[in-house]
Write a protein that holds these residues in place. Structure first.
Motif, PDB file in Angstrom:
ATOM      1  N   ALA A 165      -3.050 -32.125  15.763  1.00 38.03           N
ATOM      2  CA  ALA A 165      -2.123 -32.203  16.896  1.00 38.03           C
ATOM      3  C   ALA A 165      -0.684 -32.294  16.404  1.00 38.03           C
ATOM      4  N   VAL A 166      -0.447 -33.159  15.433  1.00 43.62           N
ATOM      5  CA  VAL A 166       0.912 -33.290  14.899  1.00 43.62           C
ATOM      6  C   VAL A 166       1.361 -31.973  14.277  1.00 43.62           C
ATOM      7  N   ALA A 167       0.489 -31.357  13.462  1.00 48.33           N
ATOM      8  CA  ALA A 167       0.864 -30.138  12.746  1.00 48.33           C
ATOM      9  C   ALA A 167       1.114 -28.969  13.701  1.00 48.33           C
ATOM     10  N   PHE A 168       0.200 -28.724  14.621  1.00 53.59           N
ATOM     11  CA  PHE A 168       0.335 -27.568  15.495  1.00 53.59           C
ATOM     12  C   PHE A 168       1.465 -27.749  16.507  1.00 53.59           C
ATOM     13  N   ILE A 169       1.596 -28.931  17.086  1.00 52.45           N
ATOM     14  CA  ILE A 169       2.676 -29.147  18.057  1.00 52.45           C
ATOM     15  C   ILE A 169       4.027 -29.040  17.369  1.00 52.45           C
ATOM     16  N   ALA A 170       4.143 -29.645  16.183  1.00 51.54           N
ATOM     17  CA  ALA A 170       5.408 -29.564  15.453  1.00 51.54           C
ATOM     18  C   ALA A 170       5.718 -28.125  15.051  1.00 51.54           C
ATOM     19  N   ALA A 171       4.687 -27.376  14.612  1.00 53.20           N
ATOM     20  CA  ALA A 171       4.907 -25.986  14.203  1.00 53.20           C
ATOM     21  C   ALA A 171       5.306 -25.122  15.386  1.00 53.20           C
ATOM     22  N   VAL A 172       4.695 -25.341  16.545  1.00 52.23           N
ATOM     23  CA  VAL A 172       5.034 -24.547  17.732  1.00 52.23           C
ATOM     24  C   VAL A 172       6.440 -24.875  18.214  1.00 52.23           C
ATOM     25  N   LEU A 173       6.777 -26.171  18.280  1.00 48.96           N
ATOM     26  CA  LEU A 173       8.120 -26.551  18.713  1.00 48.96           C
ATOM     27  C   LEU A 173       9.182 -26.001  17.770  1.00 48.96           C
ATOM     28  N   ALA A 174       8.931 -26.139  16.472  1.00 51.81           N
ATOM     29  CA  ALA A 174       9.886 -25.603  15.494  1.00 51.81           C
ATOM     30  C   ALA A 174       9.973 -24.089  15.598  1.00 51.81           C
ATOM     31  N   GLY A 175       8.828 -23.438  15.831  1.00 50.20           N
ATOM     32  CA  GLY A 175       8.824 -21.979  15.932  1.00 50.20           C
ATOM     33  C   GLY A 175       9.609 -21.482  17.126  1.00 50.20           C
ATOM     34  N   VAL A 176       9.415 -22.097  18.279  1.00 53.18           N
ATOM     35  CA  VAL A 176      10.132 -21.660  19.486  1.00 53.18           C
ATOM     36  C   VAL A 176      11.634 -21.800  19.287  1.00 53.18           C
ATOM     37  N   ALA A 177      12.052 -22.978  18.803  1.00 53.28           N
ATOM     38  CA  ALA A 177      13.493 -23.194  18.621  1.00 53.28           C
ATOM     39  C   ALA A 177      14.047 -22.330  17.498  1.00 53.28           C
ATOM     40  N   GLY A 178      13.353 -22.283  16.364  1.00 61.02           N
ATOM     41  CA  GLY A 178      13.857 -21.544  15.213  1.00 61.02           C
ATOM     42  C   GLY A 178      13.912 -20.045  15.441  1.00 61.02           C
TER      43      GLY A 178
END
Length: 628
Positions: A72-85
């Motif tokens: 959960a931490v890895a995928f949510i963080a990766a998705v949030l970072a991906g959308v913004a980045g």
């Protein structure tokens, strides 16, 4: 074969671990925080399939619930970072200038700190916790996505299919997310797998240090931390979380590689059956060619370079009437393509601008009278935001290389329906029916089947027909064709020329044909505009230009074309214009053709010559034209 096997195994493992994490609360598993100190370091049994840890807690249950936290931490963080980045990278790469500075420079500050050190500092100040860790990891990995998206956007933003989308009048957000993003999705998907893996490892590392997931919650990092002191007595308790961690990271990478390959349409090639039918163009009533549709007057276009500003176009003037084909000819670098891009306002962002002149376009030119005239709009003064009303709908553009101007990740049908719906309100079914009609109109055999093909599955001639169909989707009154036959063989060239000529005659559209092939000009053009060093040096009917040329440059171009006549002298050598086109930053004084002109005299190096009328419709820029 081995590659597919490993990918399938990775997919199965990742699906299993994700399913285990999701269903952990409803599965018949022991409570992951319930301790049984009398059964510490218990061996595998029916009650504890993987044994128990240092507090007697069930290892399998803690791995399942630990997967919930880690994934959960890895995928949510990766998705949030991906959308913004990705959003920041696309905006910075496409627009440049201040948007690039505002989007990318703050991220350089984050990149200047080692991720683990910044994570340790932040968690130590704010405190551990799952929510804190998720937000922190998302912020840490925004720059990695942004840099990948930024670099990939820079590499594709000037491709012809992006310029074609702009020419169709698409908005900037639509171009960013519907045209550019799918073409840079492969590297971003790979980056996603790397970020997920890095987030899993960082979460486990911080949890191992006591700065991530806090007890009594379960985490793979906490399990490794608890099992480490007893690794020699019960190594299995250390093996299970480490194995889950390694296999999960490996599976994420393999699955993302598989998705990247799956979403790349060029990775698979389907067999194409031989077409059984050939369709022709649909005839429409021709429009009367009376008034001027396009009237370019003294157009000046400037391009900024590191060595200074150059005038790519310097006082270019010509006109086009409905149903008329005007050919722009000249050597490479003469300003032909720049003229077309200037009319469409598709100049390079920030470094290109129209510095002077007028581009008068009359919507109702076909209905003008000789005495009256329709109201014309100066496209050189139209704001970029309002040019969408003209691109595609009023003026269409066909680019030189069809494989480059067609989006390689979308089917032909998708690109046609997108072009249609950009200009008219219609349902998807109506757009698809119109798309099939457009393909039939440009002579594509079996158009219903071709709608499902990707550009790489078509021949060069068919790709160019598709590009023409897309350009004609908005029913434009003026079509700019920028060397549309250069990349094709002679037979296909002839077919495309016939197609363009038929469309021009039957629909009465104006055609600006940009080429360096005088043989093509003789076949299709009504008028010829000869360009050299950003200027028009001769303008006249095609018969006058070919049989009564008055400018030495025009005469040199014609003399350099092979002649295949019955009484031709087989031993005659082709003429070659001496020298090269001068550097636009260091143009010669007077006539720009003087250094290469065999008829130049001292007067040619004095004042720049002006256009002079030879006949009513024939003009030339040469002080010695009467002698020729």
């Amino acid at each position: 074969m081995a590659k597919h096997v490993t990918q399938n195994l990775a997919l199965a493992f990742l699906a299993g671990i994700v399913l285990l994490a999701i269903l952990a609360p409803v599965l018949p598993l022991p409570d992951p925080i319930a301790m049984d100190v009398m059964n510490r370091h218990g061996s595998p049994s029916l009650a504890h399939l993987l044994g128990s840890d240092e507090f007697g807690r069930d290892t399998l249950s803690r791995i399942a619930f630990g997967a919930r936290a880690s994934l959960a931490v890895a995928f949510i963080a990766a998705v949030l970072a991906g959308v913004a980045g990705v959003a920041l990278g696309l905006v910075g790469g496409y627009f440049g200038g201040w948007p690039e500075i505002l989007a990318m420079r703050p991220l350089d500050v984050i990149l200047s700190f080692p991720p683990m050190l910044l994570a340790l500092l932040t968690v130590a100040l704010i405190g551990p916790g799952t929510e804190t860790l998720t937000v922190l990891l998302a912020i840490l990995f925004v720059p990695t996505y942004a840099r990948v998206a930024f670099g990939e956007t820079l590499s594709v933003r000037h491709h012809e299919y992006v310029e074609a989308a702009r020419a169709l009048g698409h908005t900037a957000p639509r171009i960013l997310f519907r045209t550019i993003l799918p073409n840079v999705a492969g590297p971003i998907l790979v980056q996603f797998s790397l970020v997920v893996a890095a987030c899993i490892l960082l979460e486990s590392g911080l949890s191992f240090l006591g700065l991530g997931v806090t007890p009594p919650e379960s985490s793979w990092g906490l399990m490794i931390r608890g099992a480490r002191p007893y690794m020699y007595q019960t190594p299995a308790q250390l093996l299970w979380p480490c194995l889950a961690l390694v296999l999960t990271v490996y599976s994420v990478n393999r699955v993302c590689d598989m998705l990247r390959d799956r979403f790349d349409p060029k990775a698979t090639v389907r067999w194409l059956p031989v077409p059984r039918t050939t369709a022709g163009a649909t005839a429409t009533a021709p429009l009367p060619a009376v008034g001027k549709m396009l009237d370019v007057r003294d157009l000046v276009t400037e391009i900024a370079t590191p060595r200074g500003v150059i005038r790519a176009l310097d006082g270019v003037s010509f006109s086009v009437r409905p149903g008329e084909t005007v050919a722009l000819v000249g050597e490479s670098g003469s300003g032909k393509s720049m003229t077309g891009l200037s009319v469409m306002q598709l100049l390079p962002r920030r470094i290109g601008r129209i510095a002077g002149g007028e581009i008068l376009y009359a919507r109702e030119a076909a209905e003008q009278s000789a005495a009256g005239g329709a109201e014309a709009r100066d496209l050189a003064r139209v704001p970029l935001a309002r040019m969408r009303a003209y691109r595609g709908r009023e003026i269409g553009m066909v680019f030189q290389e069809p494989m480059a101007c067609l989006n390689p990740v979308y089917t032909v049908g998708f690109q046609l329906t997108e072009a249609l719906r950009a200009h008219e309100l219609m349902t998807q079914a109506e757009a698809r029916a119109r798309a099939e009609e457009e393909l039939r109109r440009v002579g594509i055999p079996d158009p219903a089947r071709r709608l499902n093909d990707y550009p790489h599955q078509l021949s060069g001639g068919m790709r160019q027909r598709v590009a023409i169909a897309i350009a004609l989707c908005g029913r434009p009154r003026l079509l700019i064709a920028d060397e549309p036959t250069t990349a094709l063989d002679v037979t296909v060239q002839a077919q495309i020329l016939v197609l363009l000529d038929d469309i021009r005659k039957m629909q009465g559209i104006g055609l600006v044909f940009i080429t360096h092939n005088l043989g093509v000009v003789a076949e299709i053009a009504d008028r010829v505009v000869v360009m050299y060093c950003g200027q028009v040096v001769e303008d006249g009917p095609v018969e006058d230009i070919f049989y009564r040329p008055r400018h030495p440059y025009t005469r040199g171009l014609i003399a350099s074309v092979p002649h295949d006549g019955g009484n031709a002298d087989k031993s005659r050598q082709l003429f070659s214009i001496p020298g090269t086109v001068p550097n636009p930053l260091d143009l010669p004084p007077g006539c720009r053709f003087t250094p290469r002109c065999q008829a130049a005299i001292e007067a040619c190096t004095k004042a720049p010559p002006a256009m002079e009328a030879v006949t009513a419709g024939h003009q030339v820029r040469c002080i010695r034209w009467r002698e020729f």
